[in-house]
Design an enzyme around this catalytic site. Structure first.
Site, PDB file in Angstrom:
ATOM      1  N   ARG A 137      15.069  -3.607   3.742  1.00 49.74           N
ATOM      2  CA  ARG A 137      13.654  -2.878   2.800  1.00 49.74           C
ATOM      3  C   ARG A 137      14.069  -1.423   1.561  1.00 49.74           C
ATOM      4  O   ARG A 137      14.167  -1.412   0.627  1.00 49.74           O
ATOM      5  CB  ARG A 137      12.265  -2.706   3.235  1.00 49.74           C
ATOM      6  CG  ARG A 137      11.206  -1.595   2.628  1.00 49.74           C
ATOM      7  CD  ARG A 137      10.327  -3.385   1.327  1.00 49.74           C
ATOM      8  NE  ARG A 137       9.550  -2.111   0.581  1.00 49.74           N
ATOM      9  CZ  ARG A 137       8.863  -2.670  -0.405  1.00 49.74           C
ATOM     10  NH1 ARG A 137       9.721  -3.296  -1.392  1.00 49.74           N
ATOM     11  NH2 ARG A 137       7.781  -2.084  -0.882  1.00 49.74           N
TER      12      ARG A 137
ATOM     13  N   CYS B 130      -6.393  -9.006   3.039  1.00 50.20           N
ATOM     14  CA  CYS B 130      -7.484  -8.306   2.635  1.00 50.20           C
ATOM     15  C   CYS B 130      -9.051  -9.292   2.543  1.00 50.20           C
ATOM     16  O   CYS B 130     -10.227  -9.094   3.828  1.00 50.20           O
ATOM     17  CB  CYS B 130      -7.928  -7.029   1.388  1.00 50.20           C
ATOM     18  SG  CYS B 130      -6.480  -5.697   1.151  1.00 50.20           S
TER      19      CYS B 130
ATOM     20  N   ASP C 256      10.054   2.784   6.670  1.00 42.00           N
ATOM     21  CA  ASP C 256      10.397   1.602   6.797  1.00 42.00           C
ATOM     22  C   ASP C 256      10.666   1.332   7.770  1.00 42.00           C
ATOM     23  O   ASP C 256      12.106   1.741   8.092  1.00 42.00           O
ATOM     24  CB  ASP C 256      10.412   1.226   6.149  1.00 42.00           C
ATOM     25  CG  ASP C 256       8.774  -0.596   6.052  1.00 42.00           C
ATOM     26  OD1 ASP C 256       8.324  -0.861   5.077  1.00 42.00           O
ATOM     27  OD2 ASP C 256       9.526  -0.866   6.771  1.00 42.00           O
TER      28      ASP C 256
ATOM     29  N   THR D  86      -6.811  -0.742   7.456  1.00 42.67           N
ATOM     30  CA  THR D  86      -7.421  -1.167   7.247  1.00 42.67           C
ATOM     31  C   THR D  86      -7.693  -1.579   8.894  1.00 42.67           C
ATOM     32  O   THR D  86      -7.570  -2.226   9.250  1.00 42.67           O
ATOM     33  CB  THR D  86      -8.142  -2.568   6.204  1.00 42.67           C
ATOM     34  OG1 THR D  86      -8.135  -2.315   4.928  1.00 42.67           O
ATOM     35  CG2 THR D  86      -9.415  -3.019   6.874  1.00 42.67           C
TER      36      THR D  86
ATOM     37  N   VAL E 109       0.754  -1.248  -0.103  1.00 38.03           N
ATOM     38  CA  VAL E 109      -0.135   0.066  -0.403  1.00 38.03           C
ATOM     39  C   VAL E 109       1.095   1.194  -0.287  1.00 38.03           C
ATOM     40  O   VAL E 109      -0.066   2.269  -0.604  1.00 38.03           O
ATOM     41  CB  VAL E 109      -0.799   0.265   1.339  1.00 38.03           C
ATOM     42  CG1 VAL E 109      -2.086   1.211   1.232  1.00 38.03           C
ATOM     43  CG2 VAL E 109      -1.875  -0.628   1.008  1.00 38.03           C
TER      44      VAL E 109
ATOM     45  N   ARG F 135       1.577 -13.545   2.503  1.00 38.87           N
ATOM     46  CA  ARG F 135       1.253 -13.317   3.676  1.00 38.87           C
ATOM     47  C   ARG F 135      -0.258 -14.005   3.452  1.00 38.87           C
ATOM     48  O   ARG F 135      -1.277 -14.153   2.364  1.00 38.87           O
ATOM     49  CB  ARG F 135       0.313 -12.052   3.437  1.00 38.87           C
ATOM     50  CG  ARG F 135       1.674 -11.357   3.923  1.00 38.87           C
ATOM     51  CD  ARG F 135       1.524 -10.474   4.418  1.00 38.87           C
ATOM     52  NE  ARG F 135       0.924  -9.045   2.973  1.00 38.87           N
ATOM     53  CZ  ARG F 135       0.965  -8.119   3.182  1.00 38.87           C
ATOM     54  NH1 ARG F 135       0.480  -7.219   4.069  1.00 38.87           N
ATOM     55  NH2 ARG F 135       0.568  -7.575   1.723  1.00 38.87           N
TER      56      ARG F 135
END
Length: 418
Positions: free
Chosen positions: A37, A256, A32, A116, A14, A322
């Site tokens: 990363r 999600c 991050d 979320t 995202v 994931r």
């Protein structure tokens, strides 16, 4: 505030596309906690494959593993569930603490959550936590907003720059600011939600709706299996009706659809309502992997067999492991006594080993059963001859996602599908 400095907190599926898109219009800091990363992104490599190397190289995005002050903070960290399917807000709270420590009474900031959550988290949990950590007052020193993410991994059409962006703010000034900022990257394609809670709720029902529709398909697939009837043949006929919804059965994983309904169910139970339909759909989808494994066991006549599973990621053409529900099929087959190997051209072998204890193999050898579990494009191009090289004498192919469509003559091996 003509050119606010924006900090994106979390550079995953995202956060990174959002940061790159916003950096075309504003000064943007991409933060991050994973220093590895950050180094990968500085080298132009995005392991999620959501942002191309050329776009990273051309971006003015400032990448850092150290928190930095900004005018607008956008939190885009994951919100999974725990082993009991309860919301795990630990990463959201960690990000909230990071932002709270950066807030300055002389530099009023706006904190936007894209993660979320269930309705009420931003107002009732994150806001008070920001006040506690910073010692500052909401509405005076900082303001809250919410904009639900709609990233669909692997989707090159519905990008963050092209979709409608829902925004919400705790007051009119915040709403205007967020509409301008997000609108700058997507041509003003903005929907102003009535409230932060309304925006939070919109996100969870978007995915809960898909979950329930897929659960219906999974249940009728189980019913039709008792009739020796392929659901794909049924769907081919049903789709000729103009208002039939084109959902398909399958393994519902990811971060999600397989997670968000539990957030809504959790909130419902807190409010004293038992969410029967939502949890029934989750139960059906969570049990689909074991049901498929049991059907394959029957097809193998309960004989211990060598099995190759093609695909481990949670959906086709993405490397994201994931909450992949392919693992449910695999573990059940192992429990039933079969020797199971897994191959996936996109999954990171180290991540597969770390997350699931699996050593991915190249698709070679001879197996009694080859399971097409994830419809990667690499597999869709395989011919019957290619599959034959993997099958032992009398071997069978199980095509869970209708990956292969045989033209003309039937393939020279048994095929099982939903």
């Amino acid at each position: 505030m003509d050119q606010p400095t924006i900090a994106i907190v979390g550079l995953g599926y995202v956060g990174l596309p959002l940061a790159v898109a916003l950096a075309r219009h504003f000064p943007v800091i991409g933060f991050d906690v994973d220093a590895e990363r950050i180094e990968e992104l500085r080298r132009g490599h995005d392991r999620t494959r959501e942002v191309e190397a050329d776009d990273l190289a051309a971006s003015f995005l400032k990448l850092t593993a150290e928190p930095a002050p900004a005018d607008i903070y956008i939190v885009t960290v994951p919100t999974p569930v725990d082993a009991s399917n309860r919301p795990d807000l630990s990463m959201v709270l960690a990000a909230t603490h990071t932002v709270g420590a950066l807030l300055d009474p002389d530099r009023p900031a706006t904190i936007v959550y894209e993660s979320t959550v269930y309705p009420g988290v931003t107002d009732e949990i994150c806001g008070p936590e920001l006040e506690r950590v910073s010692g500052l007052k909401r509405g005076t020193h900082f303001r809250l907003g919410y904009s639900p993410e709609r990233i669909n991994p692997g989707d090159r059409t519905h990008r963050v720059e092209t979709i409608t962006k829902v925004v919400a703010g705790e007051d009119a000034e915040t709403l205007d600011l967020l509409s301008r900022v997000y609108g700058a990257m997507n041509g003003g394609n903005i929907f102003r939600a009535a409230s932060i809670k309304a925006a939070e709720a919109a996100k969870v029902i978007e995915n809960a709706q898909r979950d329930l529709n897929i659960a219906f398909m999974n249940e009728i697939a189980q019913i039709f299996a008792r009739l020796d009837l392929s659901i794909w043949d049924v769907l081919a006929a049903a789709r000729t009706k103009w208002n039939f919804l084109p959902f398909e059965p399958g393994l519902v994983g990811g971060h999600c659809i397989g997670v968000d309904p539990y957030y809504l169910a959790h909130r419902a139970q807190e409010l004293g309502h038992w969410p029967q339909i939502i949890l029934a759909g989750r139960g059906t989808n969570d049990g689909m992997g074991a049901w498929i494994a049991d059907r394959l066991h029957e097809q193998l006549r309960a004989r211990q067999s060598r099995i190759l599973v093609l695909g481990l990621t949670f959906k086709e053409n993405v490397p994201d492991l994931r909450n992949s529900r392919v693992i449910d099929v695999l573990r059940r087959l192992e429990w039933l006594g079969h020797e199971v190997s897994v191959s996936d051209p996109l999954a990171d072998p180290d991540e597969a080993r770390r997350e699931y204890g699996l050593d991915l193999i190249e698709p070679t050898g001879r197996f009694d059963l080859v399971v097409g579990a994830v419809g990667h494009d690499d597999y869709r191009h395989w011919t019957a001859d290619r599959l034959m090289t993997l099958l032992a004498e009398g071997g069978m192919v199980a095509d869970l996602k209708r990956i292969w469509r045989w033209e003309g003559e039937a393939p020279p091996f048994r095929v099982w599908t939903l």
